[in-house]
Write a protein that holds these residues in place. Structure first.
Motif, PDB file in Angstrom:
ATOM      1  N   VAL A 363       1.117  -0.853  -0.409  1.00  0.00           N
ATOM      2  CA  VAL A 363      -0.362   0.070   0.076  1.00  0.00           C
ATOM      3  C   VAL A 363       1.272   0.953   0.516  1.00  0.00           C
ATOM      4  O   VAL A 363       0.808   2.396  -0.634  1.00  0.00           O
ATOM      5  CB  VAL A 363      -0.921   0.055   0.886  1.00  0.00           C
ATOM      6  CG1 VAL A 363      -1.474   1.808   1.436  1.00  0.00           C
ATOM      7  CG2 VAL A 363      -1.804  -1.315   1.536  1.00  0.00           C
ATOM      8  N   GLU A 364       1.698   0.381   0.929  1.00  0.00           N
ATOM      9  CA  GLU A 364       2.420   2.705   1.185  1.00  0.00           C
ATOM     10  C   GLU A 364       3.662   2.541   0.031  1.00  0.00           C
ATOM     11  O   GLU A 364       3.964   4.012  -0.777  1.00  0.00           O
ATOM     12  CB  GLU A 364       3.016   2.740   2.534  1.00  0.00           C
ATOM     13  CG  GLU A 364       1.828   2.244   3.441  1.00  0.00           C
ATOM     14  CD  GLU A 364       2.454   2.615   4.911  1.00  0.00           C
ATOM     15  OE1 GLU A 364       4.294   1.822   5.356  1.00  0.00           O
ATOM     16  OE2 GLU A 364       2.370   3.058   5.873  1.00  0.00           O
ATOM     17  N   GLU A 365       4.351   1.415  -0.360  1.00  0.00           N
ATOM     18  CA  GLU A 365       5.189   1.471  -0.588  1.00  0.00           C
ATOM     19  C   GLU A 365       5.639   1.021  -3.223  1.00  0.00           C
ATOM     20  O   GLU A 365       5.596   2.734  -3.585  1.00  0.00           O
ATOM     21  CB  GLU A 365       6.911   0.819  -0.688  1.00  0.00           C
ATOM     22  CG  GLU A 365       7.603   0.656   0.145  1.00  0.00           C
ATOM     23  CD  GLU A 365       7.804   2.127   1.102  1.00  0.00           C
ATOM     24  OE1 GLU A 365       8.511   2.543   0.252  1.00  0.00           O
ATOM     25  OE2 GLU A 365       7.831   2.327   1.945  1.00  0.00           O
ATOM     26  N   SER A 366       4.284   0.543  -3.061  1.00  0.00           N
ATOM     27  CA  SER A 366       3.584   0.602  -4.274  1.00  0.00           C
ATOM     28  C   SER A 366       2.884   1.190  -4.550  1.00  0.00           C
ATOM     29  O   SER A 366       2.590   1.989  -5.775  1.00  0.00           O
ATOM     30  CB  SER A 366       3.764  -0.848  -4.681  1.00  0.00           C
ATOM     31  OG  SER A 366       2.813  -1.074  -5.840  1.00  0.00           O
ATOM     32  N   LEU A 367       1.606   1.133  -4.135  1.00  0.00           N
ATOM     33  CA  LEU A 367       0.887   2.569  -4.740  1.00  0.00           C
ATOM     34  C   LEU A 367       0.390   3.895  -3.748  1.00  0.00           C
ATOM     35  O   LEU A 367       0.040   4.021  -4.340  1.00  0.00           O
ATOM     36  CB  LEU A 367      -0.580   1.792  -4.109  1.00  0.00           C
ATOM     37  CG  LEU A 367      -0.888   0.598  -4.857  1.00  0.00           C
ATOM     38  CD1 LEU A 367      -2.525  -0.654  -4.606  1.00  0.00           C
ATOM     39  CD2 LEU A 367       0.048   0.075  -6.036  1.00  0.00           C
ATOM     40  N   LYS A 368       1.390   3.860  -3.054  1.00  0.00           N
ATOM     41  CA  LYS A 368       1.638   5.101  -2.424  1.00  0.00           C
ATOM     42  C   LYS A 368       0.849   5.869  -1.397  1.00  0.00           C
ATOM     43  O   LYS A 368      -0.489   6.899  -1.545  1.00  0.00           O
ATOM     44  CB  LYS A 368       1.796   6.297  -3.515  1.00  0.00           C
ATOM     45  CG  LYS A 368       2.925   5.703  -4.285  1.00  0.00           C
ATOM     46  CD  LYS A 368       4.702   6.373  -3.463  1.00  0.00           C
ATOM     47  CE  LYS A 368       5.933   5.263  -4.805  1.00  0.00           C
ATOM     48  NZ  LYS A 368       6.746   5.443  -3.815  1.00  0.00           N
ATOM     49  N   GLY A 369      -0.594   4.664  -0.961  1.00  0.00           N
ATOM     50  CA  GLY A 369      -1.492   4.950  -0.469  1.00  0.00           C
ATOM     51  C   GLY A 369      -1.318   4.756   1.025  1.00  0.00           C
ATOM     52  O   GLY A 369      -0.200   5.370   1.875  1.00  0.00           O
ATOM     53  N   LYS A 370      -2.320   4.944   1.648  1.00  0.00           N
ATOM     54  CA  LYS A 370      -1.807   5.058   3.372  1.00  0.00           C
ATOM     55  C   LYS A 370      -3.485   3.709   3.971  1.00  0.00           C
ATOM     56  O   LYS A 370      -4.034   3.327   2.945  1.00  0.00           O
ATOM     57  CB  LYS A 370      -3.091   6.288   4.461  1.00  0.00           C
ATOM     58  CG  LYS A 370      -2.189   7.379   4.077  1.00  0.00           C
ATOM     59  CD  LYS A 370      -2.908   8.047   4.695  1.00  0.00           C
ATOM     60  CE  LYS A 370      -1.604   9.811   4.119  1.00  0.00           C
ATOM     61  NZ  LYS A 370      -2.731  10.768   4.353  1.00  0.00           N
ATOM     62  N   ILE A 371      -2.833   3.363   5.275  1.00  0.00           N
ATOM     63  CA  ILE A 371      -3.638   2.132   5.735  1.00  0.00           C
ATOM     64  C   ILE A 371      -3.720   2.070   7.105  1.00  0.00           C
ATOM     65  O   ILE A 371      -2.654   2.755   7.737  1.00  0.00           O
ATOM     66  CB  ILE A 371      -2.577   0.562   4.665  1.00  0.00           C
ATOM     67  CG1 ILE A 371      -3.563  -0.233   5.743  1.00  0.00           C
ATOM     68  CG2 ILE A 371      -1.532   0.654   5.722  1.00  0.00           C
ATOM     69  CD1 ILE A 371      -2.864  -2.269   5.159  1.00  0.00           C
ATOM     70  N   ALA A 372      -5.082   1.631   7.521  1.00  0.00           N
ATOM     71  CA  ALA A 372      -5.505   2.058   8.841  1.00  0.00           C
ATOM     72  C   ALA A 372      -5.749   0.539   9.431  1.00  0.00           C
ATOM     73  O   ALA A 372      -6.872   0.110   8.425  1.00  0.00           O
ATOM     74  CB  ALA A 372      -5.793   3.923   9.368  1.00  0.00           C
ATOM     75  N   VAL A 373      -5.822   0.501  10.355  1.00  0.00           N
ATOM     76  CA  VAL A 373      -7.031  -0.662  10.761  1.00  0.00           C
ATOM     77  C   VAL A 373      -7.474   0.083  12.088  1.00  0.00           C
ATOM     78  O   VAL A 373      -7.454   0.774  12.984  1.00  0.00           O
ATOM     79  CB  VAL A 373      -5.453  -1.962  11.849  1.00  0.00           C
ATOM     80  CG1 VAL A 373      -4.820  -1.350  13.122  1.00  0.00           C
ATOM     81  CG2 VAL A 373      -6.600  -2.769  12.140  1.00  0.00           C
ATOM     82  N   ARG A 374      -9.074  -0.385  12.005  1.00  0.00           N
ATOM     83  CA  ARG A 374     -10.191  -0.555  13.460  1.00  0.00           C
ATOM     84  C   ARG A 374     -10.411  -1.379  13.675  1.00  0.00           C
ATOM     85  O   ARG A 374     -11.098  -2.447  12.835  1.00  0.00           O
ATOM     86  CB  ARG A 374     -11.000   0.601  13.352  1.00  0.00           C
ATOM     87  CG  ARG A 374     -11.564   1.265  14.063  1.00  0.00           C
ATOM     88  CD  ARG A 374     -12.607   2.502  13.300  1.00  0.00           C
ATOM     89  NE  ARG A 374     -13.514   2.156  13.105  1.00  0.00           N
ATOM     90  CZ  ARG A 374     -14.173   3.286  11.396  1.00  0.00           C
ATOM     91  NH1 ARG A 374     -13.873   4.935  12.088  1.00  0.00           N
ATOM     92  NH2 ARG A 374     -14.527   3.349  10.564  1.00  0.00           N
ATOM     93  N   SER A 375      -9.994  -1.661  15.077  1.00  0.00           N
ATOM     94  CA  SER A 375     -10.892  -3.323  15.397  1.00  0.00           C
ATOM     95  C   SER A 375     -11.227  -3.005  17.359  1.00  0.00           C
ATOM     96  O   SER A 375     -10.361  -2.331  17.001  1.00  0.00           O
ATOM     97  CB  SER A 375      -9.996  -4.053  15.533  1.00  0.00           C
ATOM     98  OG  SER A 375     -10.420  -5.414  15.769  1.00  0.00           O
ATOM     99  N   LYS A 376     -12.032  -4.319  17.345  1.00  0.00           N
ATOM    100  CA  LYS A 376     -12.396  -4.401  19.179  1.00  0.00           C
ATOM    101  C   LYS A 376     -12.767  -5.566  19.308  1.00  0.00           C
ATOM    102  O   LYS A 376     -13.480  -5.752  18.240  1.00  0.00           O
ATOM    103  CB  LYS A 376     -13.842  -2.971  18.835  1.00  0.00           C
ATOM    104  CG  LYS A 376     -13.504  -1.845  19.913  1.00  0.00           C
ATOM    105  CD  LYS A 376     -14.510  -1.603  20.442  1.00  0.00           C
ATOM    106  CE  LYS A 376     -14.263   0.160  21.179  1.00  0.00           C
ATOM    107  NZ  LYS A 376     -15.339   0.866  20.871  1.00  0.00           N
ATOM    108  N   PRO A 377     -12.142  -5.937  20.161  1.00  0.00           N
ATOM    109  CA  PRO A 377     -12.403  -7.099  20.617  1.00  0.00           C
ATOM    110  C   PRO A 377     -14.063  -8.025  20.516  1.00  0.00           C
ATOM    111  O   PRO A 377     -14.645  -7.208  20.868  1.00  0.00           O
ATOM    112  CB  PRO A 377     -11.659  -7.716  21.555  1.00  0.00           C
ATOM    113  CG  PRO A 377     -11.388  -6.689  22.118  1.00  0.00           C
ATOM    114  CD  PRO A 377     -11.784  -5.734  21.414  1.00  0.00           C
ATOM    115  N   GLY A 378     -14.287  -9.210  19.680  1.00  0.00           N
ATOM    116  CA  GLY A 378     -15.256  -9.683  19.469  1.00  0.00           C
ATOM    117  C   GLY A 378     -17.284  -8.367  18.854  1.00  0.00           C
ATOM    118  O   GLY A 378     -17.765  -8.396  18.519  1.00  0.00           O
ATOM    119  N   GLU A 379     -16.051  -7.201  18.046  1.00  0.00           N
ATOM    120  CA  GLU A 379     -17.146  -6.802  16.861  1.00  0.00           C
ATOM    121  C   GLU A 379     -16.376  -6.727  15.805  1.00  0.00           C
ATOM    122  O   GLU A 379     -17.161  -5.890  15.265  1.00  0.00           O
ATOM    123  CB  GLU A 379     -17.067  -5.387  18.040  1.00  0.00           C
ATOM    124  CG  GLU A 379     -18.089  -4.274  18.537  1.00  0.00           C
ATOM    125  CD  GLU A 379     -17.797  -3.760  19.468  1.00  0.00           C
ATOM    126  OE1 GLU A 379     -17.228  -2.143  18.991  1.00  0.00           O
ATOM    127  OE2 GLU A 379     -17.911  -3.253  21.066  1.00  0.00           O
TER     128      GLU A 379
END
Ligand SMILES: Nc1ncnc2c1ncn2[C@@H]1O[C@H](COP(=O)(O)OP(=O)(O)O)[C@@H](O)[C@H]1O
Ligand SMILES: [Mg+2]
Length: 395
Positions: A363-379
């Motif tokens: 994502v960052e090196e080849s496609l020059k984008g940004k990545i983020a994660v969002r998570s909660k246990p069980g959700e």
């Protein structure tokens, strides 16, 4: 401005203008204002100020004898910065009309003033060029630093793979020597059913660990090689996403995953210039993770793949890919680690811990984008990827 003028001529210019008395902190000029006055500081000092990212930044300080406002005076362009009095200041204001009157009455005086203004302008241009060079040098340095970081990560991965691969190969080696020892027993007529069972067990261990080593090598190959081989292309992101998801459907059916593509594009607004192979690899890696981690094996569950324009900042600049499930999710402590090479909670399910680091790298090196994660246990677990509309060729 008065340089080269006689005392009489100076008085003539002063009487053509008006005097401005500013207190410390007074704003003499505002950026964006129209204006055709030229300013000469007779006493005190002022700062030329601009807002950079909402913070005021003083670009330069001017003292008695120096002029400002020359760009708007000469070019009729709007004021390019604020000017604020640093101290109590007396300033001579010369309008363009007043200047034209001087040039009618005393062309030589007007010429000398113009010459001095041009001189001041040249000096300021030179400083501006210096500043620009400085900014360029800094951005080059930052790029170089990023490249160093990238290589460091890569070499850490190489070292890590070598280390990781040692364990399964060690076990495989050990299992092989057990097999040959037991086989010798069998050949010599010693041992019965039990020995054969032991041989079978050792063979399974051998197979499992060779397979694990192979997986490590395969994943690692995609990491290092794919960047070089995929070709830059213009594609429809909507179609590419559907095709990739379809590729995964067969596997998804056997693990009871229900895949839904939420396509937010309208018509043809999904043209993307990038590396389609890398995009597909990213998506497949994320789906594999959902398959492996989100839901209990028996039940399966839902996965949403959302794509569309990223138009949170008004004018849409790029694309957004979101892969989300509603499964077991990860804790905050875990989510801090999931992009670390070799971090995995699924070693017993064929995990290597290289999936997400590869995704991030692509994502960052080849496609020059940004990545983020969002998570909660069980959700559930959600990965959000922002991609620019055009990826420039690396060449
Ligand atoms: N969809 C998901 N739901 C829950 N946990 C996940 C999900 N995707 C990834 N993870 C967690 O992130 C870790 C790292 O993922 P990854 O780098 O792909 O390695 P691997 O799949 O080889 O374990 C996984 O081991 C798992 O703990
Ligand atoms: Mg994975």
């Amino acid at each position: 401005m008065f340089c080269g003028l006689s005392e009489d001529e100076r008085q003539q210019v002063i009487s053509a203008g008006t005097l401005l008395c500013a207190q410390s902190g007074d704003i003499v000029l505002r950026e964006g204002d129209a204006g055709n006055n030229l300013f000469l500081i007779l006493s005190g000092s002022v700062a030329v100020r601009r807002f950079v990212n909402d913070a005021p930044r003083d670009l330069l300080t001017l003292q008695a004898g120096q002029i400002f406002g020359e760009l708007a005076f000469l070019g009729g362009v709007p004021r390019t910065a604020d000017v604020v009095a640093n101290t109590e200041a007396t300033i001579l204001v010369l309008s363009r009309d007043a200047f034209l009157r001087i040039s009618d009455a005393a062309p030589t005086t007007a010429f000398v003033i113009m010459f001095n203004v041009a001189l001041a302008l040249c000096q300021r241009l030179a400083t501006a060029t210096d500043v620009q060079t400085d900014v360029l040098a800094r951005s080059e340095k930052m790029k170089a630093q990023q490249e160093i970081d990238r290589r460091r990560t890569l070499s850490q991965m190489v070292a890590g793979v070598a280390h990781e691969i040692n364990t399964p190969l060690g076990i495989a080696n050990h299992a092989a020597s057990i097999v040959s020892e037991l086989a010798r027993d069998v050949a010599a007529g010693r041992g019965g059913r039990e020995t054969l069972d032991d041989i079978m067990a050792a063979c399974r261990l051998l197979q499992d660990n060779v397979a694990r080593a192979d997986r490590l090598v395969q994943t690692f190959k995609t990491l290092s090689v794919s960047q070089a081989v995929d070709e830059l292309a213009m594609v429809h992101l909507s179609q590419l996403t559907r095709d990739t998801v379809d590729l995964y459907r067969l596997k998804a059916r056997s693990s009871k995953l229900v895949l839904t593509v939420l396509d937010r594009f309208h018509g043809d607004d999904d043209e993307w210039q990038g590396y389609p192979g890398h995009y597909a690899q990213i998506l497949l890696n994320l789906l594999t993770n959902v398959d492996r981690y989100a839901y209990p094996e028996e039940t399966g569950g839902a996965v949403e793949i959302e794509i569309g324009r990223d138009d949170r900042n008004g004018a849409s600049q790029g694309f957004l890919l979101v892969v989300r499930d509603f499964g077991r999710g990860v804790s905050e402590a875990e989510s801090d680690r999931i992009f670390e090479p070799f971090y995995t909670t699924g070693r017993n399910k064929g995990g290597t811990g290289l999936g997400l680091p590869i995704v991030k790298n692509l994502v960052e090196e080849s496609l020059k984008g940004k990545i983020a994660v969002r998570s909660k246990p069980g959700e559930g677990f959600e990965i959000r990827i922002e991609l620019p509309r055009l990826v420039q060729s690396a060449l």
